[in-house]
Design a protein around this motif. Structure first.
Motif, PDB file in Angstrom:
ATOM      1  N   LYS A   1      -8.297 -36.079  -4.774  1.00 28.81           N
ATOM      2  CA  LYS A   1      -8.716 -36.631  -3.480  1.00 28.81           C
ATOM      3  C   LYS A   1      -9.455 -35.574  -2.670  1.00 28.81           C
ATOM      4  O   LYS A   1     -10.470 -35.858  -2.044  1.00 28.81           O
ATOM      5  CB  LYS A   1      -7.503 -37.126  -2.688  1.00 28.81           C
TER       6      LYS A   1
ATOM      7  N   LYS B   1     -11.133 -33.126  -3.720  1.00 34.43           N
ATOM      8  CA  LYS B   1     -12.440 -32.835  -4.330  1.00 34.43           C
ATOM      9  C   LYS B   1     -13.378 -34.031  -4.278  1.00 34.43           C
ATOM     10  O   LYS B   1     -14.497 -33.964  -4.770  1.00 34.43           O
ATOM     11  CB  LYS B   1     -12.249 -32.378  -5.777  1.00 34.43           C
ATOM     12  N   GLY B   2     -12.894 -35.160  -3.717  1.00 37.14           N
ATOM     13  CA  GLY B   2     -13.762 -36.315  -3.541  1.00 37.14           C
ATOM     14  C   GLY B   2     -13.727 -37.324  -4.675  1.00 37.14           C
ATOM     15  O   GLY B   2     -14.567 -38.214  -4.735  1.00 37.14           O
ATOM     16  N   TYR B   3     -12.765 -37.217  -5.576  1.00 34.29           N
ATOM     17  CA  TYR B   3     -12.648 -38.151  -6.699  1.00 34.29           C
ATOM     18  C   TYR B   3     -11.545 -39.164  -6.418  1.00 34.29           C
ATOM     19  O   TYR B   3     -10.600 -38.885  -5.681  1.00 34.29           O
ATOM     20  CB  TYR B   3     -12.321 -37.403  -7.995  1.00 34.29           C
TER      21      TYR B   3
ATOM     22  N   LEU C   1     -13.274 -31.661 -14.811  1.00 34.05           N
ATOM     23  CA  LEU C   1     -14.099 -32.391 -13.855  1.00 34.05           C
ATOM     24  C   LEU C   1     -15.580 -32.135 -14.095  1.00 34.05           C
ATOM     25  O   LEU C   1     -16.394 -33.054 -14.006  1.00 34.05           O
ATOM     26  CB  LEU C   1     -13.728 -32.005 -12.420  1.00 34.05           C
TER      27      LEU C   1
ATOM     28  N   ASN D   1     -17.659 -35.406 -14.991  1.00 31.48           N
ATOM     29  CA  ASN D   1     -18.065 -35.770 -13.639  1.00 31.48           C
ATOM     30  C   ASN D   1     -18.761 -37.124 -13.577  1.00 31.48           C
ATOM     31  O   ASN D   1     -18.474 -37.933 -12.716  1.00 31.48           O
ATOM     32  CB  ASN D   1     -18.971 -34.676 -13.071  1.00 31.48           C
TER      33      ASN D   1
ATOM     34  N   ARG E   1     -16.038 -41.692  -7.631  1.00 28.67           N
ATOM     35  CA  ARG E   1     -15.967 -40.811  -6.473  1.00 28.67           C
ATOM     36  C   ARG E   1     -15.573 -41.630  -5.251  1.00 28.67           C
ATOM     37  O   ARG E   1     -15.861 -42.823  -5.170  1.00 28.67           O
ATOM     38  CB  ARG E   1     -17.312 -40.143  -6.220  1.00 28.67           C
TER      39      ARG E   1
ATOM     40  N   GLU F   1     -18.431 -41.363   0.643  1.00 26.51           N
ATOM     41  CA  GLU F   1     -18.702 -40.192   1.476  1.00 26.51           C
ATOM     42  C   GLU F   1     -18.119 -40.388   2.866  1.00 26.51           C
ATOM     43  O   GLU F   1     -18.221 -41.463   3.443  1.00 26.51           O
ATOM     44  CB  GLU F   1     -20.213 -39.950   1.579  1.00 26.51           C
TER      45      GLU F   1
END
Length: 175
Positions: A65, A67-69, A88, A92, A97, A100
């Protein structure tokens, strides 16, 4: 060899001489108790392993979370948590993801509350009447749970209890 051995076995089996199997040592109650304790130890070890795995998964979800995933990616990761960044980098493109600017707190706020209704427009009025019936004759709370608990604890006689209940919208006579 005949089917009757009369206590004599002509096979040369000396494996039992001087050595005893660990499972055969001691009285029966001791062996049974030891087996029971051994089973309990194995269950505790398995439970400990499950708890460690759950804790590791929770830590992986939090890291993902941050790291934005999407945290569901933790179920796909099977390696050493120290090598998460390498994994990751390699995967990737295949991982979902998070949108934003959407933090964890914002996600929880959007998920709170009742789900949107699926009642057709002509049934909305009936739904509203049913929802209101559940709150008729009920007073709004007179403070926090702690304040109400303190007020209830301070009540010493039945008359004071009846007054408290009436003040909180209870239609029954408690006296």
């Amino acid at each position: 060899m005949s089917e009757y051995s009369f206590g004599y076995d002509d096979t040369d089996d000396t494996s039992g001489l001087g050595e005893t199997n660990d499972q055969q040592q001691g009285p029966k109650w001791f062996r049974e108790g030891l087996a029971k304790l051994s089973g309990q130890v194995n269950e505790l070890k398995a439970e400990n392993d499950r708890l460690k795995a759950a804790q590791t998964r929770s830590q992986l979800e939090d890291t993902l979370k941050a790291k934005g995933y999407a945290p569901q990616a933790a179920g796909l990761f099977q390696g050493d948590p120290a090598k998460l960044d390498e994994w990751l980098t390699a995967n990737n493109a295949a991982l979902a993801r998070l949108p934003e600017g959407q933090s964890q707190g914002e996600q929880q706020q959007t998920q709170q509350g009742p789900p949107p209704t699926t009642v057709p427009a002509e049934g909305q009025e009936q739904l509203q009447r049913l929802q209101n019936q559940g709150t008729q004759g009920v007073a709004p709370p007179q403070g926090s749970d702690k304040e109400q608990a303190a007020a209830l604890a301070a009540i010493t006689d039945p008359k004071a209890f009846a007054e408290y209940m009436a003040a909180n919208g209870n239609p029954f006579d408690w006296s």
